[in-house]
Design a protein around this motif. Sequence first.
Motif, PDB file in Angstrom:
ATOM      1  N   MET A   1       0.850  -1.193   0.000  1.00 26.24           N
ATOM      2  CA  MET A   1       0.000   0.000   0.000  1.00 26.24           C
ATOM      3  C   MET A   1       0.887   1.245   0.000  1.00 26.24           C
ATOM      4  SD  MET A   1      -3.075   0.974   2.663  1.00 26.24           S
ATOM      5  CE  MET A   1      -3.857  -0.606   2.365  1.00 26.24           C
ATOM      6  N   PRO A   2       0.683   2.173  -0.939  1.00 24.43           N
ATOM      7  CA  PRO A   2       1.545   3.342  -1.013  1.00 24.43           C
ATOM      8  C   PRO A   2       1.321   4.276   0.168  1.00 24.43           C
ATOM      9  CG  PRO A   2      -0.308   3.577  -2.515  1.00 24.43           C
ATOM     10  CD  PRO A   2      -0.371   2.182  -1.973  1.00 24.43           C
ATOM     11  N   PRO A   3       2.366   5.027   0.555  1.00 24.27           N
ATOM     12  CA  PRO A   3       2.187   6.021   1.624  1.00 24.27           C
ATOM     13  C   PRO A   3       1.270   7.140   1.147  1.00 24.27           C
ATOM     14  CG  PRO A   3       4.306   6.319   0.564  1.00 24.27           C
ATOM     15  CD  PRO A   3       3.739   5.055  -0.012  1.00 24.27           C
ATOM     16  N   LEU A   4       0.707   7.859   2.100  1.00 19.98           N
ATOM     17  CA  LEU A   4      -0.169   8.973   1.747  1.00 19.98           C
ATOM     18  C   LEU A   4       0.610  10.042   0.984  1.00 19.98           C
ATOM     19  CD1 LEU A   4      -2.304   9.510   4.982  1.00 19.98           C
ATOM     20  CD2 LEU A   4      -3.069   8.588   2.797  1.00 19.98           C
ATOM     21  N   PRO A   5       0.000  10.651  -0.027  1.00 22.35           N
ATOM     22  CA  PRO A   5       0.648  11.761  -0.721  1.00 22.35           C
ATOM     23  C   PRO A   5       0.680  12.992   0.174  1.00 22.35           C
ATOM     24  CG  PRO A   5      -1.578  11.484  -1.521  1.00 22.35           C
ATOM     25  CD  PRO A   5      -1.320  10.339  -0.586  1.00 22.35           C
ATOM     26  N   CYS A  31      -5.810  23.341  -3.094  1.00 19.10           N
ATOM     27  CA  CYS A  31      -5.349  22.014  -2.660  1.00 19.10           C
ATOM     28  C   CYS A  31      -5.307  21.049  -3.834  1.00 19.10           C
ATOM     29  CB  CYS A  31      -6.276  21.467  -1.577  1.00 19.10           C
ATOM     30  SG  CYS A  31      -6.035  22.192   0.057  1.00 19.10           S
ATOM     31  N   ALA A  32      -6.374  21.014  -4.623  1.00 23.52           N
ATOM     32  CA  ALA A  32      -6.425  20.102  -5.766  1.00 23.52           C
ATOM     33  C   ALA A  32      -5.369  20.468  -6.797  1.00 23.52           C
ATOM     34  CB  ALA A  32      -7.820  20.127  -6.382  1.00 23.52           C
ATOM     35  N   ARG A  33      -5.166  21.767  -7.011  1.00 23.98           N
ATOM     36  CA  ARG A  33      -4.166  22.215  -7.992  1.00 23.98           C
ATOM     37  C   ARG A  33      -2.745  21.890  -7.530  1.00 23.98           C
ATOM     38  NH1 ARG A  33      -4.561  27.823  -7.564  1.00 23.98           N
ATOM     39  NH2 ARG A  33      -2.917  27.625  -5.986  1.00 23.98           N
ATOM     40  N   ASP A  34      -2.466  22.108  -6.263  1.00 26.21           N
ATOM     41  CA  ASP A  34      -1.085  21.987  -5.773  1.00 26.21           C
ATOM     42  C   ASP A  34      -0.709  20.564  -5.372  1.00 26.21           C
ATOM     43  OD1 ASP A  34      -0.952  24.722  -6.128  1.00 26.21           O
ATOM     44  OD2 ASP A  34      -1.278  25.203  -4.004  1.00 26.21           O
ATOM     45  N   TYR A  35      -1.700  19.748  -4.961  1.00 35.61           N
ATOM     46  CA  TYR A  35      -1.369  18.438  -4.399  1.00 35.61           C
ATOM     47  C   TYR A  35      -1.964  17.257  -5.167  1.00 35.61           C
ATOM     48  CZ  TYR A  35       0.194  21.181  -0.385  1.00 35.61           C
ATOM     49  OH  TYR A  35       0.838  22.084   0.430  1.00 35.61           O
ATOM     50  N   GLY A  36      -2.955  17.507  -6.027  1.00 41.92           N
ATOM     51  CA  GLY A  36      -3.454  16.405  -6.839  1.00 41.92           C
ATOM     52  C   GLY A  36      -4.853  15.926  -6.482  1.00 41.92           C
ATOM     53  N   ASP A  37      -5.155  14.684  -6.886  1.00 40.66           N
ATOM     54  CA  ASP A  37      -6.513  14.147  -6.809  1.00 40.66           C
ATOM     55  C   ASP A  37      -6.868  13.524  -5.466  1.00 40.66           C
ATOM     56  OD1 ASP A  37      -7.194  14.787  -9.483  1.00 40.66           O
ATOM     57  OD2 ASP A  37      -6.143  13.003 -10.217  1.00 40.66           O
ATOM     58  N   PHE A  38      -5.888  13.296  -4.606  1.00 34.27           N
ATOM     59  CA  PHE A  38      -6.137  12.698  -3.297  1.00 34.27           C
ATOM     60  C   PHE A  38      -5.277  13.438  -2.281  1.00 34.27           C
ATOM     61  CE2 PHE A  38      -5.696   9.609   0.128  1.00 34.27           C
ATOM     62  CZ  PHE A  38      -6.976   9.088   0.240  1.00 34.27           C
ATOM     63  N   VAL A  39      -5.912  14.329  -1.525  1.00 31.00           N
ATOM     64  CA  VAL A  39      -5.159  15.258  -0.676  1.00 31.00           C
ATOM     65  C   VAL A  39      -5.517  15.045   0.791  1.00 31.00           C
ATOM     66  CG1 VAL A  39      -4.576  17.676  -0.247  1.00 31.00           C
ATOM     67  CG2 VAL A  39      -5.247  16.950  -2.555  1.00 31.00           C
ATOM     68  N   PRO A  40      -4.559  14.626   1.625  1.00 26.42           N
ATOM     69  CA  PRO A  40      -4.817  14.515   3.062  1.00 26.42           C
ATOM     70  C   PRO A  40      -4.987  15.904   3.694  1.00 26.42           C
ATOM     71  CG  PRO A  40      -2.870  13.255   2.417  1.00 26.42           C
ATOM     72  CD  PRO A  40      -3.206  14.148   1.271  1.00 26.42           C
ATOM     73  N   THR A 330      -9.599   1.532   1.574  1.00 26.99           N
ATOM     74  CA  THR A 330      -8.673   2.245   0.689  1.00 26.99           C
ATOM     75  C   THR A 330      -9.464   2.980  -0.377  1.00 26.99           C
ATOM     76  OG1 THR A 330      -8.441   0.364  -0.826  1.00 26.99           O
ATOM     77  CG2 THR A 330      -6.874   0.499   1.016  1.00 26.99           C
ATOM     78  N   VAL A 331      -8.861   4.045  -0.880  1.00 27.65           N
ATOM     79  CA  VAL A 331      -9.380   4.777  -2.036  1.00 27.65           C
ATOM     80  C   VAL A 331      -8.198   5.039  -2.946  1.00 27.65           C
ATOM     81  CG1 VAL A 331     -10.421   6.915  -2.870  1.00 27.65           C
ATOM     82  CG2 VAL A 331     -11.281   5.861  -0.773  1.00 27.65           C
ATOM     83  N   GLY A 332      -8.259   4.527  -4.161  1.00 29.96           N
ATOM     84  CA  GLY A 332      -7.129   4.674  -5.069  1.00 29.96           C
ATOM     85  C   GLY A 332      -5.873   3.996  -4.566  1.00 29.96           C
ATOM     86  N   GLY A 333      -6.055   2.990  -3.692  1.00 32.68           N
ATOM     87  CA  GLY A 333      -4.911   2.299  -3.113  1.00 32.68           C
ATOM     88  C   GLY A 333      -4.373   2.958  -1.859  1.00 32.68           C
TER      89      GLY A 333
END
Length: 442
Positions: A1-5, A31-40, A330-333
């Motif tokens: 399982m990948p670490p959180l982005p 947040c979506a622009r700077d960090y992507g589609d899955f942002v903690p 999980t969501v997106g792994g």
Amino acid sequence: MPPLPPGPKGKLLTGVLDDYRRDALRFFTACARDYGDFVPLRFGPQKAFLVSHPDLIDEILVQNYRNFTKGPALRNNRLVFGNGLLTSEGDFWRQQRRLAQPAFHRERINAYAEVMVDCTQRRIALWKDGETRDIHDEMMRITMEIAARTLFGAGVEGIADEVAGCMHVLQDGVMRRFQSLLNLPEWVPTPSHIRLQRAVDKLDRIVYGFIDDRRRSGEDRADLLSALLQVRDEDGSRMTDKQLRDEVLTLFLAGHETTALALTWTLMLLSQNPEIETRLAEELRMNLGHDPPTIDDRARLPYTEAVVLEGMRLYPPAWALARTAIEASTVGGYPVPRGALILILQWVVHRDARWFAEPERFLPERWEGDFAKTLPRHAYLPFGGGPRTCIGNTFSMVEAVMLLATLVQRFSFRLVPGQNLVLQPAITLRPLHGLHMTVCRR
């Protein structure tokens, strides 16, 4: 399982709460622009994730929807919505959805088109050429009257101001609770809770009054209340008064406001894009002449519908969805712990250049042809998605098209310059100080 982005760090105690309070729409977009589609994210002690890719949204709303309940903004407002379709979960929700569905058959909704147009014509008959109106207030009054007549077979004369005041209290209460790290139970008599209880008591008095009158008369007025009173579950049982109250109040409050906001923002966009308003008015002139629109005209008004779709893309009345994870998954792994909050923002997804060319521009023509079929599922979700897609979506689309056609056929709309236009993202996306426009008779 990948670490959180990565995601925004925020402050030690409050996390990103201050950024959210300052400007939620700007913050989530960044947040979506700077960090992507899955942002903690972290709101105080609450772990959260901003999810912005249609495939990830599909995991949450469709593939694994049973593991996600409604978010805290709705769960914390059961005093208002009770256990209606907007807030209920599990088997009870499925039962209620099944019972309510016949009330929203297309044939029944199409029969309401005449009521929708009549309510609009009655309201705009009060307008004077060249005067200024708060268009948000006007649209709320029109759709409230439609909701009352299609739900209860009765108008709202004498109670419109009272209901509008209750709606303001509800919106304010949701904002306060979501922006606070510590929410006291609703039974604690704080000033805000007292205001909320009084608003709910007023709404209950109105709704239970309609239910009591209908039960006594036994009359079938071909409205939604009659349909809900007649439906039976598989065991022969019918809805109790409390179930009816919860469903009717949810439909009344949520239904009329979302369409009113869709029209408010669309009229604002038309005023900012006169060439689009001109094309819309020409379609209405060519296909309707001076006659009011009917449900049979809808198929001949594709550009009118495209204007509505594009207005809801840029200014979705339901600007965000929230879900809470029941169990770790999980969501997106990526790992999502139990109790984590999932945020899906239509405001962000609808303005993504991957799905919409020139996403900040108002371009109704993008919806012509087969464009909608080319979109990933859940790239456009003004009515939510999955099994919990809004039960009133067809009603709302018919209503929005009928009303927009009636309005633009008779008037053009010009935004009053210099007003303080502030977007208020609470349960819905509202203009905080209204939206003032000059109405000019065609």
